[in-house]
Write an enzyme that holds these catalytic residues in place. Structure first.
Site, PDB file in Angstrom:
ATOM      1  N   LYS A  20      -6.430  -0.540  12.825  1.00  8.77           N
ATOM      2  CA  LYS A  20      -5.263  -0.945  13.248  1.00  8.77           C
ATOM      3  C   LYS A  20      -3.846   0.092  12.938  1.00  8.77           C
ATOM      4  CE  LYS A  20      -5.572  -4.794  10.994  1.00  8.77           C
ATOM      5  NZ  LYS A  20      -6.881  -4.631  10.353  1.00  8.77           N
ATOM      6  N   ARG A  92      -2.293 -13.589  11.390  1.00  8.63           N
ATOM      7  CA  ARG A  92      -3.720 -13.702  11.197  1.00  8.63           C
ATOM      8  C   ARG A  92      -4.116 -15.040  11.371  1.00  8.63           C
ATOM      9  NH1 ARG A  92      -3.925  -8.694   8.684  1.00  8.63           N
ATOM     10  NH2 ARG A  92      -5.512  -8.787   7.006  1.00  8.63           N
ATOM     11  N   ARG A 126     -11.674   5.534   2.280  1.00  4.86           N
ATOM     12  CA  ARG A 126     -10.312   5.393   2.737  1.00  4.86           C
ATOM     13  C   ARG A 126      -9.129   6.140   1.467  1.00  4.86           C
ATOM     14  NH1 ARG A 126      -7.383   0.619   5.549  1.00  4.86           N
ATOM     15  NH2 ARG A 126      -8.194  -0.468   3.872  1.00  4.86           N
ATOM     16  N   ARG A 159      -7.069   1.841  -2.025  1.00  2.51           N
ATOM     17  CA  ARG A 159      -6.388   0.561  -2.156  1.00  2.51           C
ATOM     18  C   ARG A 159      -7.439  -0.382  -3.111  1.00  2.51           C
ATOM     19  NH1 ARG A 159      -4.960  -1.540   3.786  1.00  2.51           N
ATOM     20  NH2 ARG A 159      -5.872  -3.222   3.295  1.00  2.51           N
ATOM     21  N   ARG A 170     -13.261  -9.838   2.867  1.00  4.32           N
ATOM     22  CA  ARG A 170     -12.327  -9.447   4.017  1.00  4.32           C
ATOM     23  C   ARG A 170     -13.011  -9.658   5.278  1.00  4.32           C
ATOM     24  NH1 ARG A 170     -10.256  -3.917   2.098  1.00  4.32           N
ATOM     25  NH2 ARG A 170      -8.939  -4.025   4.033  1.00  4.32           N
TER      26      ARG A 170
HETATM   27  P1  G5P Z   1      -4.122  -5.730   5.867  1.00  2.00           P
HETATM   28  O1  G5P Z   1      -3.361  -4.294   5.055  1.00  2.00           O
HETATM   29  O2  G5P Z   1      -3.491  -5.747   6.888  1.00  2.00           O
HETATM   30  P2  G5P Z   1      -6.867  -5.266   6.842  1.00  2.00           P
HETATM   31  O3  G5P Z   1      -7.870  -5.367   5.756  1.00  2.00           O
HETATM   32  O4  G5P Z   1      -6.435  -6.129   7.908  1.00  2.00           O
HETATM   33  O5  G5P Z   1      -5.567  -4.794   5.824  1.00  2.00           O
HETATM   34  P3  G5P Z   1      -7.012  -2.341   7.008  1.00  2.00           P
HETATM   35  O6  G5P Z   1      -7.860  -2.416   5.864  1.00  2.00           O
HETATM   36  O7  G5P Z   1      -5.420  -1.772   6.675  1.00  2.00           O
HETATM   37  O8  G5P Z   1      -6.937  -3.917   7.465  1.00  2.00           O
HETATM   38  P4  G5P Z   1      -7.028  -0.841   9.576  1.00  2.00           P
HETATM   39  O9  G5P Z   1      -5.464  -0.870   9.301  1.00  2.00           O
HETATM   40  O10 G5P Z   1      -7.522  -1.958  10.741  1.00  2.00           O
HETATM   41  O11 G5P Z   1      -7.615  -1.574   8.098  1.00  2.00           O
HETATM   42  O12 G5P Z   1      -7.650   0.294   9.723  1.00  2.00           O
HETATM   43  P5  G5P Z   1      -7.283   1.766   9.193  1.00  2.00           P
HETATM   44  O13 G5P Z   1      -6.654   1.871   7.884  1.00  2.00           O
HETATM   45  O14 G5P Z   1      -6.587   2.273  10.428  1.00  2.00           O
HETATM   46  O15 G5P Z   1      -8.779   2.485   9.355  1.00  2.00           O
HETATM   47  C1  G5P Z   1      -9.636   2.309   8.142  1.00  2.00           C
HETATM   48  C2  G5P Z   1     -10.035   3.400   7.658  1.00  2.00           C
HETATM   49  O16 G5P Z   1     -11.133   4.206   8.586  1.00  2.00           O
HETATM   50  C3  G5P Z   1      -9.102   4.815   7.403  1.00  2.00           C
HETATM   51  O17 G5P Z   1      -9.481   5.472   6.508  1.00  2.00           O
HETATM   52  C4  G5P Z   1      -9.115   5.378   8.830  1.00  2.00           C
HETATM   53  O18 G5P Z   1      -8.645   6.903   8.624  1.00  2.00           O
HETATM   54  C5  G5P Z   1     -10.662   5.515   8.999  1.00  2.00           C
HETATM   55  N1  G5P Z   1     -10.838   5.527  10.461  1.00  2.00           N
HETATM   56  C6  G5P Z   1     -10.470   5.044  11.549  1.00  2.00           C
HETATM   57  N2  G5P Z   1     -11.148   5.367  12.716  1.00  2.00           N
HETATM   58  C7  G5P Z   1     -12.082   6.210  12.234  1.00  2.00           C
HETATM   59  C8  G5P Z   1     -13.316   6.549  12.916  1.00  2.00           C
HETATM   60  O19 G5P Z   1     -13.173   6.516  14.325  1.00  2.00           O
HETATM   61  N3  G5P Z   1     -14.114   7.181  12.160  1.00  2.00           N
HETATM   62  C9  G5P Z   1     -14.317   7.172  10.841  1.00  2.00           C
HETATM   63  N4  G5P Z   1     -15.136   7.772  10.352  1.00  2.00           N
HETATM   64  N5  G5P Z   1     -13.186   6.605  10.294  1.00  2.00           N
HETATM   65  C10 G5P Z   1     -12.243   6.041  10.875  1.00  2.00           C
HETATM   66  O20 G5P Z   1      -4.253  -6.698   4.886  1.00  2.00           O
HETATM   67  C11 G5P Z   1      -4.617  -6.794   3.585  1.00  2.00           C
HETATM   68  C12 G5P Z   1      -4.565  -8.013   2.716  1.00  2.00           C
HETATM   69  O21 G5P Z   1      -2.982  -8.489   3.006  1.00  2.00           O
HETATM   70  C13 G5P Z   1      -3.168  -9.879   2.875  1.00  2.00           C
HETATM   71  C14 G5P Z   1      -4.338 -10.262   2.976  1.00  2.00           C
HETATM   72  O22 G5P Z   1      -4.729 -10.581   1.682  1.00  2.00           O
HETATM   73  C15 G5P Z   1      -5.288  -9.154   3.604  1.00  2.00           C
HETATM   74  O23 G5P Z   1      -6.616  -9.118   3.014  1.00  2.00           O
HETATM   75  N6  G5P Z   1      -2.681  -9.989   4.391  1.00  2.00           N
HETATM   76  C16 G5P Z   1      -2.323 -11.057   4.823  1.00  2.00           C
HETATM   77  N7  G5P Z   1      -2.559 -12.398   4.588  1.00  2.00           N
HETATM   78  C17 G5P Z   1      -2.228 -13.536   5.216  1.00  2.00           C
HETATM   79  N8  G5P Z   1      -1.802 -13.351   6.544  1.00  2.00           N
HETATM   80  C18 G5P Z   1      -1.420 -12.141   7.018  1.00  2.00           C
HETATM   81  N9  G5P Z   1      -0.736 -11.979   8.337  1.00  2.00           N
HETATM   82  C19 G5P Z   1      -1.590 -10.975   6.246  1.00  2.00           C
HETATM   83  N10 G5P Z   1      -1.475  -9.646   6.409  1.00  2.00           N
HETATM   84  C20 G5P Z   1      -1.959  -8.906   5.204  1.00  2.00           C
HETATM   85 MG    MG Z   2      -4.039  -1.361   8.039  1.00  2.00          MG
END
Ligand code: G5P
Ligand code: MG
Length: 216
Positions: A20, A92, A126, A159, A170
């Protein structure tokens, strides 16, 4: 046709680590007027500040659980800009989606669909810049200097919730909650799902969708 840069109000959803943040950065690079708002980044900022919300939210986040709706909804909805935006990680739950719908009209939901086994690997390698939310990944998007942010030169961190056991929690939460949310937006004809194992596969589909569906 809507003009993306002027009007598009979009949500980006997908499992933890589905990309995302990564896809959001590419979208806002193409469409500079779209403001990126990540609920996770907002919550981490509250934790960092030690605010009341931050203190309450921290335990849920560290355990890989969702923060209760009433704590999240207000801080996110208060930060929604007047112009075009891309909301990352919110809503979410259906309750959050309903409250968002009462506050603002949503045009499109970009839903990233990446297999869970691919994701587990990514999250443990990450690195993030807490000040800006910029993300890096060893082997995929390495920082120019190891351990340092490209723009500010400040330290990168891992993180707290990227430990393997928390990642499992998660993913389980996502599996349990994504169905109703997808259905909520599918019924409104707003859900657009993009599937693939890598950002290199998903990004061209998203880019094409935005070009086709909206005027540049
Ligand atoms: P967050 O912060 O919303 P998540 O768990 O939904 O967290 P996250 O972890 O931030 O999502 P993302 O943004 O979907 O993941 O992914 P990203 O950071 O872009 O990519 C992940 C990694 O993969 C990075 O290092 C990137 O460089 C790499 N990558 C990307 N593409 C590739 C690829 O093609 N190949 C490779 N090798 N690598 C790649 O939420 C965190 C917490 O906050 C709370 C909850 O407790 C949640 O757990 N929260 C909420 N709670 C309730 N309601 C809500 N609306 C909430 N929002 C947050
Ligand atoms: Mg994110």
């Amino acid at each position: 046709k809507l003009t993306v840069a002027q009007q598009l109000r979009a949500i980006i959803m997908g499992a933890p680590g589905s990309g995302k943040g990564t896809i959001s950065a590419r979208i806002t690079k193409n469409y500079e007027k779209m403001a990126h708002r990540s609920s996770g980044d907002m919550l981490r900022a509250q934790v960092e500040k030690g605010s009341g919300v931050g203190k309450e939210a921290k335990n849920f986040m560290d355990g890989g659980q969702l923060v209760p709706d009433h704590l999240v909804t207000k801080i996110v909805i208060n930060e929604i800009p007047d112009g075009p935006f891309l909301l990352d990680g919110f809503p979410r739950t259906v309750v959050q989606a309903e409250e968002l719908g009462n506050a603002v009209e949503i045009d499109a939901v970009i839903d990233l669909d990446v297999p869970f086994d691919v994701i587990e690997e990514r999250l443990t390698s990450r690195w993030v810049h807490p000040g800006s939310g910029r993300v890096y990944n060893t082997g995929f998007s390495d920082p120019k200097v190891p351990g340092k942010d490209d723009v500010t030169g400040e330290d990168l961190i891992q993180r707290d919730d990227d430990k393997p056991e928390t990642v499992q929690a998660r993913l389980k939460v996502y599996e349990d909650t994504c169905g109703p949310l997808r259905e909520f937006y599918a019924k409104q004809g707003k859900l657009h799902t993009f599937s693939g194992n890598a950002t290199a596969i998903i990004w061209p589909q998203v880019e094409e969708f935005l070009k086709k569906a909206y005027k540049d």
